[in-house]
Design a protein around this motif. Structure first.
Motif, PDB file in Angstrom:
ATOM      1  N   LEU A 321      30.578 109.971  39.560  1.00 22.68           N
ATOM      2  CA  LEU A 321      31.365 108.824  39.063  1.00 22.68           C
ATOM      3  C   LEU A 321      32.544 109.306  38.223  1.00 22.68           C
ATOM      4  O   LEU A 321      33.634 108.720  38.256  1.00 22.68           O
ATOM      5  N   GLU A 322      32.337 110.403  37.493  1.00 18.81           N
ATOM      6  CA  GLU A 322      33.440 110.956  36.693  1.00 18.81           C
ATOM      7  C   GLU A 322      34.569 111.479  37.588  1.00 18.81           C
ATOM      8  O   GLU A 322      35.745 111.402  37.231  1.00 18.81           O
ATOM      9  N   GLU A 323      34.177 112.001  38.767  1.00 17.48           N
ATOM     10  CA  GLU A 323      35.212 112.406  39.737  1.00 17.48           C
ATOM     11  C   GLU A 323      36.057 111.198  40.146  1.00 17.48           C
ATOM     12  O   GLU A 323      37.283 111.283  40.255  1.00 17.48           O
ATOM     13  N   LEU A 324      35.357 110.064  40.374  1.00 19.07           N
ATOM     14  CA  LEU A 324      36.099 108.849  40.738  1.00 19.07           C
ATOM     15  C   LEU A 324      37.034 108.426  39.612  1.00 19.07           C
ATOM     16  O   LEU A 324      38.155 107.989  39.851  1.00 19.07           O
ATOM     17  N   ALA A 325      36.542 108.583  38.379  1.00 15.23           N
ATOM     18  CA  ALA A 325      37.361 108.174  37.222  1.00 15.23           C
ATOM     19  C   ALA A 325      38.650 108.982  37.151  1.00 15.23           C
ATOM     20  O   ALA A 325      39.685 108.488  36.705  1.00 15.23           O
ATOM     21  N   LYS A 326      38.581 110.248  37.595  1.00 12.98           N
ATOM     22  CA  LYS A 326      39.799 111.077  37.599  1.00 12.98           C
ATOM     23  C   LYS A 326      40.793 110.591  38.650  1.00 12.98           C
ATOM     24  O   LYS A 326      42.004 110.693  38.485  1.00 12.98           O
ATOM     25  N   LYS A 327      40.240 110.063  39.743  1.00 11.39           N
ATOM     26  CA  LYS A 327      41.103 109.660  40.848  1.00 11.39           C
ATOM     27  C   LYS A 327      41.791 108.312  40.618  1.00 11.39           C
ATOM     28  O   LYS A 327      42.914 108.100  41.061  1.00 11.39           O
ATOM     29  N   TYR A 328      41.088 107.400  39.935  1.00 12.81           N
ATOM     30  CA  TYR A 328      41.628 106.034  39.786  1.00 12.81           C
ATOM     31  C   TYR A 328      41.999 105.772  38.336  1.00 12.81           C
ATOM     32  O   TYR A 328      41.137 105.799  37.457  1.00 12.81           O
ATOM     33  N   ASP A 329      43.276 105.482  38.107  1.00 12.54           N
ATOM     34  CA  ASP A 329      43.682 105.314  36.702  1.00 12.54           C
ATOM     35  C   ASP A 329      43.214 103.981  36.114  1.00 12.54           C
ATOM     36  O   ASP A 329      43.280 103.779  34.915  1.00 12.54           O
ATOM     37  N   PHE A 330      42.699 103.081  36.983  1.00 13.86           N
ATOM     38  CA  PHE A 330      42.170 101.821  36.433  1.00 13.86           C
ATOM     39  C   PHE A 330      40.719 101.961  35.980  1.00 13.86           C
ATOM     40  O   PHE A 330      40.128 101.009  35.485  1.00 13.86           O
ATOM     41  N   ILE A 331      40.133 103.143  36.147  1.00 13.82           N
ATOM     42  CA  ILE A 331      38.808 103.371  35.560  1.00 13.82           C
ATOM     43  C   ILE A 331      39.006 103.921  34.156  1.00 13.82           C
ATOM     44  O   ILE A 331      39.625 104.960  33.949  1.00 13.82           O
ATOM     45  N   LYS A 332      38.471 103.181  33.196  1.00 13.70           N
ATOM     46  CA  LYS A 332      38.686 103.530  31.796  1.00 13.70           C
ATOM     47  C   LYS A 332      37.704 104.591  31.332  1.00 13.70           C
ATOM     48  O   LYS A 332      38.063 105.541  30.639  1.00 13.70           O
ATOM     49  N   GLU A 333      36.426 104.431  31.732  1.00 11.21           N
ATOM     50  CA  GLU A 333      35.398 105.319  31.197  1.00 11.21           C
ATOM     51  C   GLU A 333      34.137 105.249  32.047  1.00 11.21           C
ATOM     52  O   GLU A 333      33.808 104.199  32.597  1.00 11.21           O
ATOM     53  N   VAL A 334      33.424 106.368  32.118  1.00  8.73           N
ATOM     54  CA  VAL A 334      32.093 106.402  32.715  1.00  8.73           C
ATOM     55  C   VAL A 334      31.109 106.669  31.584  1.00  8.73           C
ATOM     56  O   VAL A 334      31.291 107.603  30.810  1.00  8.73           O
ATOM     57  N   ARG A 335      30.090 105.807  31.468  1.00 12.30           N
ATOM     58  CA  ARG A 335      29.154 105.946  30.345  1.00 12.30           C
ATOM     59  C   ARG A 335      27.718 105.910  30.846  1.00 12.30           C
ATOM     60  O   ARG A 335      27.442 105.432  31.940  1.00 12.30           O
ATOM     61  N   GLY A 336      26.808 106.368  29.984  1.00 11.44           N
ATOM     62  CA  GLY A 336      25.403 106.199  30.272  1.00 11.44           C
ATOM     63  C   GLY A 336      24.650 107.508  30.329  1.00 11.44           C
ATOM     64  O   GLY A 336      25.221 108.586  30.147  1.00 11.44           O
ATOM     65  N   GLN A 337      23.377 107.380  30.586  1.00 12.96           N
ATOM     66  CA  GLN A 337      22.489 108.530  30.571  1.00 12.96           C
ATOM     67  C   GLN A 337      21.376 108.309  31.587  1.00 12.96           C
ATOM     68  O   GLN A 337      20.847 107.203  31.681  1.00 12.96           O
ATOM     69  N   GLY A 338      21.008 109.369  32.312  1.00 14.19           N
ATOM     70  CA  GLY A 338      19.973 109.206  33.325  1.00 14.19           C
ATOM     71  C   GLY A 338      20.445 108.207  34.367  1.00 14.19           C
ATOM     72  O   GLY A 338      21.565 108.306  34.881  1.00 14.19           O
ATOM     73  N   LEU A 339      19.624 107.210  34.650  1.00 10.56           N
ATOM     74  CA  LEU A 339      19.972 106.236  35.684  1.00 10.56           C
ATOM     75  C   LEU A 339      20.284 104.866  35.105  1.00 10.56           C
ATOM     76  O   LEU A 339      19.937 103.829  35.676  1.00 10.56           O
ATOM     77  N   ILE A 340      20.957 104.866  33.959  1.00  4.41           N
ATOM     78  CA  ILE A 340      21.679 103.665  33.515  1.00  4.41           C
ATOM     79  C   ILE A 340      23.113 104.115  33.276  1.00  4.41           C
ATOM     80  O   ILE A 340      23.424 104.775  32.289  1.00  4.41           O
ATOM     81  N   LEU A 341      23.948 103.828  34.271  1.00  2.00           N
ATOM     82  CA  LEU A 341      25.323 104.314  34.242  1.00  2.00           C
ATOM     83  C   LEU A 341      26.283 103.143  34.381  1.00  2.00           C
ATOM     84  O   LEU A 341      26.029 102.196  35.121  1.00  2.00           O
ATOM     85  N   GLY A 342      27.371 103.229  33.646  1.00  2.00           N
ATOM     86  CA  GLY A 342      28.380 102.174  33.685  1.00  2.00           C
ATOM     87  C   GLY A 342      29.752 102.765  33.943  1.00  2.00           C
ATOM     88  O   GLY A 342      30.081 103.835  33.438  1.00  2.00           O
ATOM     89  N   VAL A 343      30.523 102.053  34.768  1.00  7.96           N
ATOM     90  CA  VAL A 343      31.916 102.433  35.012  1.00  7.96           C
ATOM     91  C   VAL A 343      32.780 101.298  34.493  1.00  7.96           C
ATOM     92  O   VAL A 343      32.811 100.217  35.075  1.00  7.96           O
ATOM     93  N   GLU A 344      33.441 101.540  33.366  1.00  9.80           N
ATOM     94  CA  GLU A 344      34.294 100.481  32.820  1.00  9.80           C
ATOM     95  C   GLU A 344      35.666 100.553  33.463  1.00  9.80           C
ATOM     96  O   GLU A 344      36.340 101.573  33.434  1.00  9.80           O
ATOM     97  N   MET A 345      36.055  99.430  34.048  1.00  7.21           N
ATOM     98  CA  MET A 345      37.363  99.366  34.696  1.00  7.21           C
ATOM     99  C   MET A 345      38.309  98.519  33.853  1.00  7.21           C
ATOM    100  O   MET A 345      37.891  97.811  32.949  1.00  7.21           O
ATOM    101  N   MET A 346      39.576  98.609  34.168  1.00  9.51           N
ATOM    102  CA  MET A 346      40.541  97.770  33.460  1.00  9.51           C
ATOM    103  C   MET A 346      40.858  96.524  34.273  1.00  9.51           C
ATOM    104  O   MET A 346      41.887  95.888  34.079  1.00  9.51           O
ATOM    105  N   ARG A 347      39.963  96.210  35.203  1.00  7.77           N
ATOM    106  CA  ARG A 347      40.107  95.004  36.018  1.00  7.77           C
ATOM    107  C   ARG A 347      38.717  94.425  36.295  1.00  7.77           C
ATOM    108  O   ARG A 347      37.718  95.130  36.148  1.00  7.77           O
ATOM    109  N   PRO A 348      38.651  93.159  36.709  1.00  3.62           N
ATOM    110  CA  PRO A 348      37.343  92.546  36.954  1.00  3.62           C
ATOM    111  C   PRO A 348      36.564  93.258  38.056  1.00  3.62           C
ATOM    112  O   PRO A 348      37.154  93.759  39.020  1.00  3.62           O
ATOM    113  N   GLY A 349      35.256  93.296  37.921  1.00  9.25           N
ATOM    114  CA  GLY A 349      34.423  94.026  38.868  1.00  9.25           C
ATOM    115  C   GLY A 349      33.830  93.170  39.971  1.00  9.25           C
ATOM    116  O   GLY A 349      33.242  93.703  40.921  1.00  9.25           O
TER     117      GLY A 349
END
Ligand SMILES: *Cc1c(COP(=O)(O)O)cnc(C)c1O
Length: 398
Positions: A321-349
């Motif tokens: 997911l962090e690789e995706l965050a590098k590719k898309y500038d509308f991804i603000k942050e990848v957060r979480g631990q284990g298998l609770i992961l969040g991708v915060e975008m700057m647009r509605p999901g």
């Protein structure tokens, strides 16, 4: 969509309250990380019943325990002892900081029990003036009146006033605000070690240790709501184990029964007397049937390597997911631990969730912009690869 699907949907819309903004999807079967709809279309499920089905759908561990116990004893009153309930309590105590367990049926009920216990203990020890509970902005603790009162999200409290008295809120990850709020009227501080519904918000380094220190200093109880992040989801049995501290009270539910309704409130021995005979109760809490299944589920989590597996595939997933965050500038942050992961975008999901569903993947979005991934802990790397590749295709769309 076939006729039968329309029938289920239209019947539901006709006969049930429309409390859920449901997707137009009727699920009929599940196996592992996969579910199928009425037309036989297959979906990879990265929602897992909202962090519930840790061992996946149609787990043989669940079926076996369910079948066996359903033929022995399904329910008796909590006026009597039963073996499965007792053994589950021992298993939870032996694998946690806690000394005692109270069983109930849901996360909200577990938090209700925690709130009641904290109030009653403080009332006995310090007097009635010490009754305030501090919880966090953007927290989620359930939908009953007390847990709603403890929840720090205005949108889900709207229209229910007056809520219960005695709750106050501070921002998560802000020790100074907590320090200021923690006076001698406070009986407990209640928080999720990682905020789930709030958008997969992780604690800053040292934050939870700081919370613990403040609670000890002011003689306030520390309550961790691990309803979503407990039971192995973060790569340890309980999320707080990552932070080198223990609470006084912890609540569990979601994955505890892998889909059978069960909640639990665990606490240290010092609080035992505050919940004496007659102080709290529930008809269904900890039935032999549900606790027998839960015991089998917890045993499998502990003994079959799923928590280590979760840590390994979770790290891998987060990296992808962090690789995706590098590719898309509308991804603000990848957060979480284990298998609770969040991708915060700057647009509605919502559009991403919909497009993923069309392509056969169930994912969730919380706080409008945070894609949340909470799959079964048994998910494999190959399934994660499929999801990430499809997500990339969807994000590539204009
Ligand atoms: C889901 C959840 C609850 C509420 O659980 P229910 O079983 O829906 O009542 C409480 N706290 C947290 C952190 C949750 O994620």
């Amino acid at each position: 969509m076939n006729d039968q699907n329309e029938t289920t949907m239209s019947l539901a819309d006709k006969y049930m309250f429309k409390t859920y903004a449901r997707f137009p999807l009727t699920l009929v079967r599940g196996d592992g990380c996969r579910v199928w709809d009425e037309d036989g279309k297959e979906y990879l499920d990265f929602v897992g019943g909202i962090a519930v089905c840790a061992l996946g759908h149609s787990s043989p561990i669940v079926s076996k325990a369910l079948e066996h116990q359903s033929k022995e004893l399904v329910h008796v009153s909590n006026l009597y002892y039963t073996r499965p309930q007792t053994e589950l309590a021992r298993l939870l105590v032996e694998n946690s900081f806690a000394d005692r367990v109270f069983f109930c049926n849901s996360g909200a009920e577990a938090n209700e029990a925690a709130i009641k216990l904290a109030r009653r203990y403080a009332n006995e020890k310090f007097g009635p003036q010490r009754h305030l509970i501090i919880s966090m902005e953007d927290s989620f603790h359930g939908r009953t009146m007390a847990t709603l009162s403890a929840t720090g999200q205005e949108k889900i409290k709207a229209g229910y006033n007056p809520l219960l008295e005695g709750f106050t809120f501070v921002p998560f990850n802000d020790l100074e605000s907590l320090d200021r709020a923690l006076d001698e009227s406070v009986c407990a501080v209640m928080l999720e070690p990682i905020q789930g519904e709030g958008g997969v918000v992780v604690p800053d380094a040292g934050y939870l240790k700081g919370v613990k220190a403040l609670c000890q200093d002011r003689e306030a109880l520390l309550v961790f709501d691990e309803v979503q992040v407990g039971m192995g989801r973060t790569g340890k049995l309980f999320a707080h184990e990552h932070y080198g501290i223990t609470p006084d009270i912890m609540t569990l539910a979601k994955a505890l029964g892998n889909g059978l309704p069960i909640g639990a409130m665990l606490a240290i021995e010092e609080l035992s007397n505050a919940f004496g005979a007659g102080s709290h109760a529930t008809t269904f809490g900890g039935t032999p049937l549900v606790t027998a299944v839960s015991k089998a589920v917890v045993t499998s989590l502990l003994e079959d390597g799923w928590i280590d597996h979760c840590r390994v595939v979770g790290d891998y997933f987060k990296g992808r997911l962090e690789e995706l965050a590098k590719k898309y500038d509308f991804i603000k942050e990848v957060r979480g631990q284990g298998l609770i992961l969040g991708v915060e975008m700057m647009r509605p999901g919502a559009a991403v969730v919909k497009a993923m569903m069309e392509k056969g993947f169930l994912i969730n979005c919380t706080q409008e912009k945070v894609l949340r991934f909470i799959p079964p802990l048994i998910v494999e790397k190959e399934e994660i690869d499929l999801l990430v590749e499809t997500l990339e295709n969807v994000l590539d769309l204009p």
